[in-house]
Design an enzyme around this catalytic site. Structure first.
Site, PDB file in Angstrom:
ATOM      1  N   ASP A  66     -13.531  14.930  -4.267  1.00 21.48           N
ATOM      2  CA  ASP A  66     -13.655  16.215  -4.961  1.00 21.48           C
ATOM      3  C   ASP A  66     -14.969  16.167  -5.743  1.00 21.48           C
ATOM      4  O   ASP A  66     -15.768  15.231  -5.558  1.00 21.48           O
ATOM      5  CB  ASP A  66     -12.429  16.425  -5.884  1.00 21.48           C
ATOM      6  N   LYS A  74       0.855  -1.197   0.000  1.00 22.44           N
ATOM      7  CA  LYS A  74       0.000   0.000   0.000  1.00 22.44           C
ATOM      8  C   LYS A  74       0.884   1.236   0.000  1.00 22.44           C
ATOM      9  O   LYS A  74       1.733   1.406   0.870  1.00 22.44           O
ATOM     10  CB  LYS A  74      -0.907   0.018   1.235  1.00 22.44           C
ATOM     11  N   ARG A 124       3.795  -1.333  10.298  1.00 21.67           N
ATOM     12  CA  ARG A 124       4.977  -1.380  11.156  1.00 21.67           C
ATOM     13  C   ARG A 124       5.369  -2.758  11.686  1.00 21.67           C
ATOM     14  O   ARG A 124       6.578  -3.004  11.835  1.00 21.67           O
ATOM     15  CB  ARG A 124       4.816  -0.362  12.297  1.00 21.67           C
ATOM     16  N   LYS A 133      -7.250   8.232  -1.300  1.00 22.57           N
ATOM     17  CA  LYS A 133      -8.421   8.792  -0.601  1.00 22.57           C
ATOM     18  C   LYS A 133      -8.978  10.004  -1.367  1.00 22.57           C
ATOM     19  O   LYS A 133      -9.067  11.113  -0.839  1.00 22.57           O
ATOM     20  CB  LYS A 133      -8.066   9.167   0.834  1.00 22.57           C
ATOM     21  N   ASP A 162      -3.443   4.275  -2.133  1.00 20.92           N
ATOM     22  CA  ASP A 162      -4.376   4.795  -1.116  1.00 20.92           C
ATOM     23  C   ASP A 162      -4.399   6.322  -1.182  1.00 20.92           C
ATOM     24  O   ASP A 162      -3.826   7.002  -0.339  1.00 20.92           O
ATOM     25  CB  ASP A 162      -3.905   4.294   0.261  1.00 20.92           C
ATOM     26  N   THR A 219     -10.744   6.318  11.326  1.00 23.72           N
ATOM     27  CA  THR A 219     -10.755   5.895  12.735  1.00 23.72           C
ATOM     28  C   THR A 219     -10.195   6.968  13.657  1.00 23.72           C
ATOM     29  O   THR A 219     -10.301   6.854  14.866  1.00 23.72           O
ATOM     30  CB  THR A 219      -9.982   4.579  12.929  1.00 23.72           C
TER      31      THR A 219
HETATM   32  O1  C5P Z   1       1.799   0.506  10.758  1.00 20.02           O
HETATM   33  P1  C5P Z   1       0.338   0.143  10.777  1.00 20.02           P
HETATM   34  O2  C5P Z   1       0.078  -1.344  10.651  1.00 20.02           O
HETATM   35  O3  C5P Z   1      -0.411   0.757  11.930  1.00 20.02           O
HETATM   36  O4  C5P Z   1      -0.219   0.808   9.418  1.00 20.02           O
HETATM   37  C1  C5P Z   1      -1.570   0.785   9.086  1.00 20.02           C
HETATM   38  C2  C5P Z   1      -1.791   1.483   7.770  1.00 20.02           C
HETATM   39  O5  C5P Z   1      -3.192   1.573   7.568  1.00 20.02           O
HETATM   40  C3  C5P Z   1      -1.241   2.914   7.704  1.00 20.02           C
HETATM   41  O6  C5P Z   1      -0.885   3.152   6.339  1.00 20.02           O
HETATM   42  C4  C5P Z   1      -2.435   3.744   8.105  1.00 20.02           C
HETATM   43  O7  C5P Z   1      -2.392   5.024   7.554  1.00 20.02           O
HETATM   44  C5  C5P Z   1      -3.586   2.931   7.484  1.00 20.02           C
HETATM   45  N1  C5P Z   1      -4.898   3.145   8.109  1.00 20.02           N
HETATM   46  C6  C5P Z   1      -5.136   2.928   9.451  1.00 20.02           C
HETATM   47  N2  C5P Z   1      -6.384   3.148   9.967  1.00 20.02           N
HETATM   48  C7  C5P Z   1      -7.363   3.559   9.183  1.00 20.02           C
HETATM   49  C8  C5P Z   1      -7.153   3.763   7.813  1.00 20.02           C
HETATM   50  C9  C5P Z   1      -5.883   3.548   7.307  1.00 20.02           C
HETATM   51  O8  C5P Z   1      -4.235   2.523  10.188  1.00 20.02           O
HETATM   52  N3  C5P Z   1      -8.564   3.723   9.678  1.00 20.02           N
END
Ligand code: C5P
Length: 246
Positions: A69, A37, A219, A66, A64, A128
């Site tokens: 517009d 992603k 991560r 998002k 991604d 979220t």
């Molecule tokens: O590092 P981690 O596993 O927390 O990354 C989650 C990914 O999903 C990040 O790119 C974050 O921006 C994205 N994301 C999220 N929660 C959301 C929408 C997208 O963590 N509600």
């Protein structure tokens, strides 16, 4: 990108603006996850040529962006994204039915004209990071979980292929939208990984059992000393036969 085998359910979120770092992660993970992603940070820093460079590493790309517009502008952005061949592309469902329909039509038409696979379009429901008070502040009707259901239904009625949703929404949205609608879920943490800033998490196996199609995991993989080993360990937890014993 298929949802058939378990490792292909893993989408690794590469949250960086550094194309070299993204490229080496993508190449290291090829064949061990279903997609990578790339989000606004990467796209703003590296642009379409950066996306093409990562795709050349062999993994499908979830772009991604998002988008949100007026319908004509979003349709134009979707048309511009199609030649990059993203497997998945995000649009804010709160942009409304006309915008969502314009995006879906543009994806189908542009993919046909370019003779490339049509990206599957995912709606963003409620971020979220927003709680009920935040929704009220921008004039949206809460509670957040209800608004997420409303927007998921709108995305489905408007021709999108699925939504991004939080772990706690999987069961309700699967119920509401049925089996063919893609649920792509961040907030996933293996029990051996740090939660970081994610508040309500599920393990990969719990999220799949609840009905998730794809798991967005950043991560726990990208921050690991050995990202490939971390991805393989998650694949093994999901029952990937290629990773048995990993
Ligand atoms: O590092 P981690 O596993 O927390 O990354 C989650 C990914 O999903 C990040 O790119 C974050 O921006 C994205 N994301 C999220 N929660 C959301 C929408 C997208 O963590 N509600």
């Amino acid at each position: 990108m298929t949802s058939a085998d378990s490792a292909s359910k893993i989408i690794c979120a590469i949250d960086t603006g550094d194309p070299d770092e993204a490229e080496s992660l993508g190449r290291a993970l090829a064949g061990r996850v279903g997609a990578v992603k790339l989000g606004l940070e990467f796209f703003t820093a590296c642009g379409p040529t950066g996306v093409i460079r990562i795709a050349e590493g062999g993994l499908p790309v979830f772009l991604d962006l998002k988008l949100h517009d007026i319908p004509n502008t979003v349709a134009g952005a979707v048309r511009a994204a199609v030649p990059l061949c993203p497997a998945l592309l995000t649009i804010h469902a709160s942009g409304g039915p006309a915008m969502l329909r314009a995006a879906a039509a543009a994806a189908a038409t542009a993919a046909g004209e370019a003779d490339v696979p049509r990206p599957r379009l995912l709606g963003i429901t409620v971020l979220t990071s927003l709680d009920d008070d935040d929704l009220a502040a921008v004039g949206q009707r809460g509670p957040a979980a209800e608004q997420a259901r409303r927007l998921a239904a709108l995305a489905q009625e408007s021709g999108l292929d699925g939504v991004v949703c939080s772990p706690r929404e999987i069961a309700a949205l699967r119920d509401l939208c049925g089996p063919g609608f893609l649920l792509v879920v961040p907030g996933i943490r293996p029990d051996w990984a740090a939660a970081d800033d994610q508040k309500r998490v599920l393990t990969p196996a719990e999220a799949v059992a609840a009905g998730a199609d794809y798991l967005v995991i950043g991560r726990p993989i990208t921050g690991a000393a050995d990202p490939l080993a971390a991805a393989r360990r998650i694949g093994a937890e999901l029952g990937d036969p290629a990773e048995a014993g990993a």
